[in-house]
Design an enzyme around this catalytic site. Structure first.
Site, PDB file in Angstrom:
ATOM      1  N   ASN A 188      33.868  36.052  42.970  1.00 53.80           N
ATOM      2  CA  ASN A 188      33.912  34.952  42.022  1.00 53.80           C
ATOM      3  C   ASN A 188      33.482  35.450  40.646  1.00 53.80           C
ATOM      4  O   ASN A 188      32.763  36.446  40.527  1.00 53.80           O
ATOM      5  CB  ASN A 188      32.976  33.820  42.460  1.00 53.80           C
ATOM      6  CG  ASN A 188      33.456  33.138  43.714  1.00 53.80           C
ATOM      7  OD1 ASN A 188      34.660  33.031  43.953  1.00 53.80           O
ATOM      8  ND2 ASN A 188      32.522  32.672  44.538  1.00 53.80           N
ATOM      9  N   HIS A 189      33.905  34.740  39.615  1.00 58.15           N
ATOM     10  CA  HIS A 189      33.452  35.073  38.269  1.00 58.15           C
ATOM     11  C   HIS A 189      31.975  34.733  38.116  1.00 58.15           C
ATOM     12  O   HIS A 189      31.456  33.837  38.778  1.00 58.15           O
ATOM     13  CB  HIS A 189      34.264  34.301  37.231  1.00 58.15           C
ATOM     14  CG  HIS A 189      35.679  34.768  37.096  1.00 58.15           C
ATOM     15  ND1 HIS A 189      36.011  35.958  36.479  1.00 58.15           N
ATOM     16  CD2 HIS A 189      36.848  34.213  37.507  1.00 58.15           C
ATOM     17  CE1 HIS A 189      37.324  36.116  36.505  1.00 58.15           C
ATOM     18  NE2 HIS A 189      37.860  35.071  37.124  1.00 58.15           N
ATOM     19  N   SER A 190      31.301  35.447  37.239  1.00 57.66           N
ATOM     20  CA  SER A 190      29.897  35.154  36.955  1.00 57.66           C
ATOM     21  C   SER A 190      29.765  33.737  36.407  1.00 57.66           C
ATOM     22  O   SER A 190      30.591  33.291  35.607  1.00 57.66           O
ATOM     23  CB  SER A 190      29.344  36.144  35.933  1.00 57.66           C
ATOM     24  OG  SER A 190      29.401  37.465  36.416  1.00 57.66           O
TER      25      SER A 190
END
Length: 498
Positions: free
Chosen positions: A102-104
């Site tokens: 997942n993206h930060s």
């Protein structure tokens, strides 16, 4: 994991069979290279921007004539691009449901945060060699500008179509991935075409790459140098002639920094770089509703610029910081206007990698310089963020496209290109497959992955609760399907570009 293993084995077998069929039956199929918005006469001679080969006088106008067959083409760059796209597709498909894909949420880096900036950097690398070929062919400035604006506009408009349901014009999103490509491409292209060069210190104006000569009429003479000075300048021959471009890039960085740290944002601290929202900074900026007013300070100046110019209805309404269990912030676009300035910087750093290809023919020289640039960008970016996630003057942040993030991504770009180049183009122990096939038709593969993201075989429904193994199986199938599509297009020499 078992399902993923089965699908990978199946893909490997399919690949081997397809390769055998290609070598025995399809190898003599004529090449086809299609370009959007060209006349039949123009299609007979391939045109400009594409991933590079090392230009030879007398070759075609395009940097590639037959992308799949030219042995002088830099295979590492296609493979690097294809790998980044495969990771992007896997992440967008769900990443197997694993958190590290997942993206930060705000600051920091994950695998998902790497791939899009890599594309921006790779695009710059491709532009250096492509423009070198165009300058060598003495293409007019007006023709180059026309092609530059046309391609930038196509990328921008295509991006808007891909990410929006255009029947709702009141809430369509303006910024996006392909839009950011178009802006970065336009910015760097204008620098290359319009900025004057400092004339080379060689005695003959015809010595050196065409890229450094530009259009000739706009060159600026360098002062005479001693023999020792010539030796020193020869080490930076890929930098000194372009000093006016570098001054412009430094100006962009200063403008971005000034706006970020000195623009007043109502209700927010000056220079705020946090997510704000209901829970960010312990709710210090929560005003009861993060979708109106100052939107609870999300993104500081970057958020304010987007809301002032595009309005909150036309930016991304579901940012990573919007998760109710995290910061619960308001609308914020990670591909916003202020971050586009530093995406141009990142693309230009990629252009520098391409200039190394143009100016130096020795693999040892190229790899050494890429590694030096990687070290420099990495140390500078790490110093800005304090080599940590949340500390330092400027944290690493993809949502804001911060300066530290830009430099760290450039560092990874130089490192990955050096690695791929050494393994694929120097040692020749790997062809780059299957990533190279994806890299050769990257725009088609990306658009297909976006448009078909909710359709089989990229996605399907499960009758029973989904698990990590099921999600992994489905997402690997999505990537594998698009790899096979790219490979088939390669076998019939069918390439689409814009």
């Amino acid at each position: 994991v078992f399902y993923a293993f089965v699908i990978l084995v199946a893909v490997a077998i399919t690949y081997a069979l397809a390769l055998h069929v290609y070598r025995t039956r399809v190898a003599k199929v004529p090449s086809q290279l299609f370009t959007i918005n060209q006349s039949p006469e123009e299609r007979r001679v391939p045109s400009d921007e594409a991933t590079p080969l090392i230009y030879k006088p007398g070759s075609s106008l395009h940097a590639i004539a037959d992308p799949s067959r030219d042995k002088e083409r830099l295979q590492a760059l296609d493979s690097f691009r294809g790998m980044a796209l495969c990771i992007m597709i896997f992440v967008n498909a769900g990443g197997g449901g694993y958190y590290f894909f997942n993206h930060s949420a705000w600051n920091g880096l994950t695998v998902a945060d790497l791939v899009f900036p890599w594309f921006i950097w790779i695009m710059g690398t491709s532009m250096a060699v492509a423009y070198n070929a165009l300058f060598a062919k003495k293409i007019s400035r007006s023709t180059m500008l026309y092609k530059l604006f046309r391609r930038s506009a196509i990328l921008f408009l295509l991006g808007m179509v891909v990410i929006n349901h255009m029947y709702d014009l009141d809430t369509f999103r303006v910024p996006g991935v392909l839009e950011r490509f178009g802006v970065s491409y336009l910015g760097v292209g204008l620098l290359v075409i319009l900025m004057p060069r400092c004339r080379r210190w060689f005695t003959s104006a015809d010595v050196g790459p065409a890229l450094v000569r530009g259009f000739g009429l706009s060159s600026v003479p360098l002062p005479s140098v001693s023999p020792k000075g010539y030796v020193v300048l020869s080490w930076v021959q890929d930098i000194v002639p372009y000093m006016f471009e570098w001054l412009f890039i430094i100006a962009l960085i200063l403008i971005h920094t000034f706006i970020t740290f000195f623009m007043e944002v109502p209700g927010c601290p000056t220079g705020y770089l946090g997510p704000g929202g209901q829970y960010g900074d312990y709710g210090a900026f929560f005003n009861g509703d993060c979708t109106t007013g100052n939107h609870c300070c999300v993104g500081g100046a970057a958020g304010l610029v987007d809301r002032a110019i595009l309005t909150s209805e036309h930016i991304f309404g579901g940012p990573t910081c919007g998760n109710p269990s995290l910061y619960h912030c308001g609308p914020f676009d990670p591909e916003g206007i202020l971050g586009a300035l530093l995406s141009i910087v990142l693309c230009y750093l990629g252009l520098q990698a391409g200039r190394i290809i143009v100016h130096f023919t020795s693999p040892k020289c190229r790899i050494k310089r890429w590694l030096i640039w990687a070290l420099g960008c990495g140390l500078l970016g790490g110093s800005l963020c304090g080599f940590s996630r949340d500390e330092g003057v400027i944290p690493v942040n993809k949502n804001l496209w911060s300066l530290s993030f830009t430099l760290v991504m450039a560092c990874f770009g130089f490192l990955m290109l050096a690695l791929f180049y050494y393994v694929i183009d120097v040692l020749k122990i790997w062809s780059g497959a299957p990533f190279r096939y994806v890299g050769l038709n990257s725009i088609v593969v990306y658009v297909t992955s976006e448009v078909m993201s909710d359709y089989f075989p990229l996605k399907w429904a499960w009758y029973d609760p989904i698990t990590h193994s099921k999600a992994l199986f489905m997402n690997v199938t999505a990537v594998s399907s698009l790899c096979l599509m790219a490979y088939y297009m390669y076998t019939i020499n069918f390439f689409i570009k814009i």
